[in-house]
Design a protein around this motif. Structure first.
Motif, PDB file in Angstrom:
ATOM      1  N   THR A 186       0.805  -1.220   0.000  1.00 43.09           N
ATOM      2  CA  THR A 186       0.000   0.000   0.000  1.00 43.09           C
ATOM      3  C   THR A 186       0.841   1.275   0.000  1.00 43.09           C
ATOM      4  OG1 THR A 186      -0.185   0.124   2.415  1.00 43.09           O
ATOM      5  CG2 THR A 186      -1.795  -1.258   1.259  1.00 43.09           C
ATOM      6  N   PHE A 213      -5.212   4.048  -4.580  1.00 42.84           N
ATOM      7  CA  PHE A 213      -5.878   2.767  -4.360  1.00 42.84           C
ATOM      8  C   PHE A 213      -7.158   2.666  -5.178  1.00 42.84           C
ATOM      9  CE2 PHE A 213      -8.977   0.169  -1.948  1.00 42.84           C
ATOM     10  CZ  PHE A 213      -8.330  -1.052  -2.037  1.00 42.84           C
ATOM     11  N   TYR A 220      -1.774   3.799  -2.140  1.00 47.58           N
ATOM     12  CA  TYR A 220      -2.529   4.379  -1.035  1.00 47.58           C
ATOM     13  C   TYR A 220      -3.489   5.432  -1.589  1.00 47.58           C
ATOM     14  CZ  TYR A 220      -3.564   6.658   3.400  1.00 47.58           C
ATOM     15  OH  TYR A 220      -4.216   7.194   4.476  1.00 47.58           O
ATOM     16  N   ILE A 225      -5.895   1.035   4.227  1.00 47.75           N
ATOM     17  CA  ILE A 225      -6.331   0.231   3.074  1.00 47.75           C
ATOM     18  C   ILE A 225      -7.030  -1.038   3.554  1.00 47.75           C
ATOM     19  CG2 ILE A 225      -5.568  -1.061   1.031  1.00 47.75           C
ATOM     20  CD1 ILE A 225      -5.500   2.066   0.762  1.00 47.75           C
TER      21      ILE A 225
END
Length: 170
Positions: free
Chosen positions: A54, A76, A73, A105
């Motif tokens: 992430t 995402f 991140y 996440i």
């Protein structure tokens, strides 16, 4: 002189415990444990598990866990997870540098209905600190770890720290 040699082991042990303490204090301050932790030693043994990185792409390109998929991140995209894990019961382990971004996440994954999500305690820093291998974007084992910046890099005790511009999430 004998006093110095007697004191030396305690000083060295204190330094190691202090580093562990810093990681623990940082995670207690920044995380809520809304996503269950998995210790590095357990994560290493995990089979049939999807590892999701992430961090920023530039961090991932320096080093990642073997077979990990970059999901980012800020960038995402839930669809990217559905592609790799259409089954909501797929075991998923998320990680970042120390475990803060990955908790965020992980929360998103749980909200999406994934039922088996864990967050690596201490992230890739703790993974490397415990002596486990990391790999670059060419899938070659490396000693390099992106340490994000000098503040967070203090928590990385092993490997070669890499610092560069990571301002954009590619």
């Amino acid at each position: 002189m004998r006093f110095v040699f007697t004191l030396l082991p305690f000083l060295l042990l204190g330094t190691e415990l202090s580093a562990q303490g810093k990681m623990e204090r940082t995670l207690k301050k920044l995380n809520t444990e809304s996503v269950p932790y998995i210790q590095v030693e357990e994560a290493v043994k995990a089979e049939n598990t999807l590892f999701l990185d992430t961090r920023k792409k530039t961090e991932y390109d320096v080093s990642c866990l073997k077979g990990a998929i970059w999901v980012g991140y800020e960038a995402f995209d839930p669809d990217s997870v559905h592609t790799h894990a259409p089954d909501k019961d797929t075991p998923i382990i998320v990680y970042c540098s120390i475990g803060v971004r990955s908790e965020d996440i992980g929360e998103k994954l749980l909200a999406m209905g994934y039922t088996n999500v864990k967050n690596i305690y201490g992230g890739i820093f703790e993974w490397k600190n415990k002596g486990y291998p990391v790999y670059d974007d060419q899938e070659t084992q490396t000693d390099r770890v992106h340490a994000f910046d000098s503040y967070w890099g203090k928590l990385l005790k092993e490997g070669e720290k890499v610092y560069d511009s990571v301002s954009s999430d590619q």
